[in-house]
Design a protein around this motif. Structure first.
Motif, PDB file in Angstrom:
ATOM      1  N   ASP A  11       0.878  -1.177   0.000  1.00  0.00           N
ATOM      2  CA  ASP A  11       0.000   0.000   0.000  1.00  0.00           C
ATOM      3  C   ASP A  11       0.914   1.224   0.000  1.00  0.00           C
ATOM      4  O   ASP A  11       1.016   1.950   0.988  1.00  0.00           O
ATOM      5  CB  ASP A  11      -0.910  -0.012   1.232  1.00  0.00           C
ATOM      6  N   SER A  12       1.582   1.433  -1.118  1.00  0.00           N
ATOM      7  CA  SER A  12       2.772   2.298  -1.115  1.00  0.00           C
ATOM      8  C   SER A  12       2.504   3.774  -1.367  1.00  0.00           C
ATOM      9  O   SER A  12       3.415   4.582  -1.287  1.00  0.00           O
ATOM     10  CB  SER A  12       3.769   1.796  -2.168  1.00  0.00           C
ATOM     11  N   GLU A  13       1.256   4.139  -1.703  1.00  0.00           N
ATOM     12  CA  GLU A  13       1.035   5.534  -2.070  1.00  0.00           C
ATOM     13  C   GLU A  13       1.012   6.458  -0.848  1.00  0.00           C
ATOM     14  O   GLU A  13       0.340   6.193   0.142  1.00  0.00           O
ATOM     15  CB  GLU A  13      -0.271   5.680  -2.852  1.00  0.00           C
ATOM     16  N   VAL A  14       1.775   7.546  -0.959  1.00  0.00           N
ATOM     17  CA  VAL A  14       1.745   8.631   0.016  1.00  0.00           C
ATOM     18  C   VAL A  14       1.311   9.879  -0.742  1.00  0.00           C
ATOM     19  O   VAL A  14       1.836  10.187  -1.815  1.00  0.00           O
ATOM     20  CB  VAL A  14       3.126   8.838   0.673  1.00  0.00           C
ATOM     21  N   ILE A  15       0.336  10.587  -0.207  1.00  0.00           N
ATOM     22  CA  ILE A  15      -0.233  11.740  -0.894  1.00  0.00           C
ATOM     23  C   ILE A  15       0.463  13.005  -0.401  1.00  0.00           C
ATOM     24  O   ILE A  15       0.574  13.229   0.815  1.00  0.00           O
ATOM     25  CB  ILE A  15      -1.754  11.854  -0.626  1.00  0.00           C
ATOM     26  N   LEU A  16       0.942  13.807  -1.347  1.00  0.00           N
ATOM     27  CA  LEU A  16       1.643  15.044  -1.005  1.00  0.00           C
ATOM     28  C   LEU A  16       0.712  16.250  -1.147  1.00  0.00           C
ATOM     29  O   LEU A  16       0.006  16.384  -2.148  1.00  0.00           O
ATOM     30  CB  LEU A  16       2.852  15.240  -1.926  1.00  0.00           C
ATOM     31  N   TYR A  17       0.736  17.133  -0.131  1.00  0.00           N
ATOM     32  CA  TYR A  17      -0.010  18.379  -0.190  1.00  0.00           C
ATOM     33  C   TYR A  17       0.982  19.541  -0.193  1.00  0.00           C
ATOM     34  O   TYR A  17       1.760  19.673   0.751  1.00  0.00           O
ATOM     35  CB  TYR A  17      -0.950  18.522   1.006  1.00  0.00           C
ATOM     36  N   PRO A  18       0.983  20.375  -1.230  1.00  0.00           N
ATOM     37  CA  PRO A  18       1.898  21.520  -1.252  1.00  0.00           C
ATOM     38  C   PRO A  18       1.544  22.514  -0.148  1.00  0.00           C
ATOM     39  O   PRO A  18       0.365  22.811   0.078  1.00  0.00           O
ATOM     40  CB  PRO A  18       1.673  22.125  -2.645  1.00  0.00           C
ATOM     41  N   GLN A  19       2.580  23.005   0.555  1.00  0.00           N
ATOM     42  CA  GLN A  19       2.342  23.914   1.673  1.00  0.00           C
ATOM     43  C   GLN A  19       3.095  25.237   1.555  1.00  0.00           C
ATOM     44  O   GLN A  19       2.690  26.237   2.118  1.00  0.00           O
ATOM     45  CB  GLN A  19       2.727  23.232   2.996  1.00  0.00           C
ATOM     46  N   ALA A  20       4.245  25.232   0.864  1.00  0.00           N
ATOM     47  CA  ALA A  20       5.019  26.467   0.722  1.00  0.00           C
ATOM     48  C   ALA A  20       5.788  26.405  -0.595  1.00  0.00           C
ATOM     49  O   ALA A  20       6.292  25.350  -0.978  1.00  0.00           O
ATOM     50  CB  ALA A  20       5.986  26.636   1.886  1.00  0.00           C
ATOM     51  N   ILE A  21       5.862  27.531  -1.278  1.00  0.00           N
ATOM     52  CA  ILE A  21       6.498  27.605  -2.589  1.00  0.00           C
ATOM     53  C   ILE A  21       7.674  28.581  -2.537  1.00  0.00           C
ATOM     54  O   ILE A  21       7.578  29.668  -1.947  1.00  0.00           O
ATOM     55  CB  ILE A  21       5.478  28.054  -3.662  1.00  0.00           C
ATOM     56  N   ASP A  37       3.700  18.361   2.728  1.00  0.00           N
ATOM     57  CA  ASP A  37       3.620  17.382   3.802  1.00  0.00           C
ATOM     58  C   ASP A  37       2.859  16.163   3.286  1.00  0.00           C
ATOM     59  O   ASP A  37       2.256  16.193   2.212  1.00  0.00           O
ATOM     60  CB  ASP A  37       3.055  17.951   5.104  1.00  0.00           C
ATOM     61  N   ALA A  38       2.931  15.068   4.020  1.00  0.00           N
ATOM     62  CA  ALA A  38       2.568  13.757   3.476  1.00  0.00           C
ATOM     63  C   ALA A  38       1.418  13.112   4.253  1.00  0.00           C
ATOM     64  O   ALA A  38       1.373  13.155   5.488  1.00  0.00           O
ATOM     65  CB  ALA A  38       3.790  12.846   3.497  1.00  0.00           C
ATOM     66  N   TYR A  39       0.504  12.479   3.495  1.00  0.00           N
ATOM     67  CA  TYR A  39      -0.703  11.884   4.062  1.00  0.00           C
ATOM     68  C   TYR A  39      -0.951  10.504   3.465  1.00  0.00           C
ATOM     69  O   TYR A  39      -0.486  10.197   2.362  1.00  0.00           O
ATOM     70  CB  TYR A  39      -1.919  12.778   3.779  1.00  0.00           C
ATOM     71  N   ALA A  42      -6.167   7.876   2.783  1.00  0.00           N
ATOM     72  CA  ALA A  42      -7.397   8.169   3.528  1.00  0.00           C
ATOM     73  C   ALA A  42      -7.406   9.586   4.084  1.00  0.00           C
ATOM     74  O   ALA A  42      -8.398  10.028   4.665  1.00  0.00           O
ATOM     75  CB  ALA A  42      -7.564   7.167   4.666  1.00  0.00           C
ATOM     76  N   GLY A  43      -6.284  10.290   3.920  1.00  0.00           N
ATOM     77  CA  GLY A  43      -6.228  11.675   4.371  1.00  0.00           C
ATOM     78  C   GLY A  43      -5.614  11.879   5.739  1.00  0.00           C
ATOM     79  O   GLY A  43      -5.612  12.998   6.261  1.00  0.00           O
ATOM     80  N   GLU A  44      -5.071  10.812   6.354  1.00  0.00           N
ATOM     81  CA  GLU A  44      -4.438  10.936   7.662  1.00  0.00           C
ATOM     82  C   GLU A  44      -2.956  11.290   7.486  1.00  0.00           C
ATOM     83  O   GLU A  44      -2.287  10.734   6.606  1.00  0.00           O
ATOM     84  CB  GLU A  44      -4.549   9.618   8.436  1.00  0.00           C
ATOM     85  N   PRO A  45      -2.421  12.179   8.332  1.00  0.00           N
ATOM     86  CA  PRO A  45      -0.988  12.475   8.227  1.00  0.00           C
ATOM     87  C   PRO A  45      -0.167  11.230   8.560  1.00  0.00           C
ATOM     88  O   PRO A  45      -0.502  10.505   9.502  1.00  0.00           O
ATOM     89  CB  PRO A  45      -0.777  13.584   9.264  1.00  0.00           C
ATOM     90  N   ILE A  46       0.890  10.963   7.773  1.00  0.00           N
ATOM     91  CA  ILE A  46       1.737   9.806   8.088  1.00  0.00           C
ATOM     92  C   ILE A  46       2.547  10.129   9.341  1.00  0.00           C
ATOM     93  O   ILE A  46       2.673  11.294   9.732  1.00  0.00           O
ATOM     94  CB  ILE A  46       2.638   9.424   6.896  1.00  0.00           C
ATOM     95  N   ASN A  49       4.956  13.058   9.517  1.00  0.00           N
ATOM     96  CA  ASN A  49       4.431  14.376   9.166  1.00  0.00           C
ATOM     97  C   ASN A  49       4.178  15.176  10.441  1.00  0.00           C
ATOM     98  O   ASN A  49       3.088  15.151  11.004  1.00  0.00           O
ATOM     99  CB  ASN A  49       3.143  14.235   8.347  1.00  0.00           C
ATOM    100  N   LYS A  50       5.209  15.879  10.887  1.00  0.00           N
ATOM    101  CA  LYS A  50       5.076  16.700  12.097  1.00  0.00           C
ATOM    102  C   LYS A  50       4.421  18.051  11.792  1.00  0.00           C
ATOM    103  O   LYS A  50       3.959  18.746  12.685  1.00  0.00           O
ATOM    104  CB  LYS A  50       6.445  16.928  12.736  1.00  0.00           C
ATOM    105  N   ARG A  51       4.425  18.414  10.512  1.00  0.00           N
ATOM    106  CA  ARG A  51       3.894  19.728  10.148  1.00  0.00           C
ATOM    107  C   ARG A  51       2.396  19.828  10.394  1.00  0.00           C
ATOM    108  O   ARG A  51       1.884  20.893  10.752  1.00  0.00           O
ATOM    109  CB  ARG A  51       4.200  20.027   8.677  1.00  0.00           C
ATOM    110  N   HIS A  52       1.674  18.713  10.189  1.00  0.00           N
ATOM    111  CA  HIS A  52       0.215  18.718  10.323  1.00  0.00           C
ATOM    112  C   HIS A  52      -0.206  19.176  11.724  1.00  0.00           C
ATOM    113  O   HIS A  52      -1.078  20.052  11.867  1.00  0.00           O
ATOM    114  CB  HIS A  52      -0.333  17.319  10.035  1.00  0.00           C
ATOM    115  N   ALA A  53       0.406  18.575  12.743  1.00  0.00           N
ATOM    116  CA  ALA A  53       0.062  18.951  14.125  1.00  0.00           C
ATOM    117  C   ALA A  53       0.502  20.379  14.424  1.00  0.00           C
ATOM    118  O   ALA A  53      -0.194  21.130  15.119  1.00  0.00           O
ATOM    119  CB  ALA A  53       0.703  17.977  15.107  1.00  0.00           C
ATOM    120  N   ALA A  54       1.675  20.771  13.894  1.00  0.00           N
ATOM    121  CA  ALA A  54       2.169  22.131  14.117  1.00  0.00           C
ATOM    122  C   ALA A  54       1.211  23.162  13.518  1.00  0.00           C
ATOM    123  O   ALA A  54       0.945  24.206  14.126  1.00  0.00           O
ATOM    124  CB  ALA A  54       3.560  22.283  13.519  1.00  0.00           C
TER     125      ALA A  54
END
Length: 281
Positions: A11-21, A37-39, A42-46, A49-54
């Protein structure tokens, strides 16, 4: 994700969400560098992924109202590629003792300045809030500063600046080390001193707010240390401008404390604190 150890092969897919350019200083033109950051699908932070909580913390209205400033001092060591020994050091040997290298100049004191300057210019081009560079206490060791930055931007900018630095050292054929104590013995380690203030700390009466924050930090010392970098126990020995990893301390203008407060902050009754515990990594 399975190729980077961030997900299993089945189940190798990790979804990337752009956060800063940032503008790409290498390809330039219309090219960009993107911090993601990476999810899970199902949309849960891996887990890494410390950025999600921050982001949740920094978006809280009470935090937003305090406009938290960070000034981060990123120390690092440049190593010779084939022998993993600091740049400018004789192979298998040692340079003269520490003293003349900090903010030093000269071919016998400063090693790798071309890399340092190239990194500084690249960060400015990229739009990173870089604010200074200096040679560090151990020869072959350098520092740059990012900030003052508000909230989570500090993290995005320090990560982007680390990436750019590693790209530049790659081009130069030099190895970047963020190890907190790359050379054992009577040599300084590498830290990531973090200067911090809130709106309340910067206003009249702020020194009392700072002292309350220091008290709160002291009560969670072990929790903080656990998040302040791997191998940090080799650096926080109570020597070489560090406090012992086992004890919490603070003082004005004291570089041997866990938390340092500047003379100007004491004099003005407001300002910022510096947490000297975080490691370079």
């Amino acid at each position: 994700g399975s190729s980077t150890g961030q997900a299993p092969g089945e189940d190798s897919e990790v979804i990337l969400y752009p956060q800063a350019i940032f503008r790409d200083p290498f390809r330039r033109g219309n090219n960009i560098l993107v911090i993601c950051d990476a999810y899970t699908p199902a949309g849960e932070p891996i887990p890494t992924n410390k950025r999600h909580a921050a982001a949740k913390v920094f978006s809280h209205p009470d935090v937003v109202a305090e406009v938290p400033w960070y000034g981060i001092e990123q120390e690092y060591t440049l190593l010779q590629k084939d022998i993993q020994w600091p740049l400018g050091w004789p192979v298998g040997g040692f340079p003269g003792p520490q003293g003349p290298y900090y903010c030093g100049v000269g071919a016998d004191k400063a090693f790798g300045r071309d890399i340092v300057d190239a990194h500084y210019k690249a960060c400015i081009y990229a739009g990173i809030n870089i604010s200074g560079i200096n040679g560090e206490v151990m020869p072959g060791q350098w520092e740059y500063q990012v900030g003052p930055s508000v909230g989570i931007e500090a993290g995005d900018h320090i990560w982007a600046s680390r990436y750019i630095l590693e790209r530049i050292t790659e081009q130069a054929g030099v190895v970047l080390s963020l190890d907190p104590k790359p050379i054992e013995g009577d040599w300084n380690g590498a830290g990531c001193h973090t200067n911090y203030s809130t709106k309340s700390m910067r206003e009249d009466g702020g020194f009392e707010v700072i002292k309350k924050a220091i008290l709160n930090l002291s009560l969670r010392h072990k929790d903080r240390i656990s998040a302040y970098g791997e191998g940090n126990e080799r650096r926080l020995t109570g020597k070489h401008e560090t406090a012992s990893i086992n004890t919490f301390s603070w003082g004005v203008a004291n570089r041997g404390c866990s938390i340092r407060v500047g003379r100007d902050t004491e004099k003005n009754g407001k300002g910022y604190l510096e947490d000297r515990r975080p490691a370079s990594n």
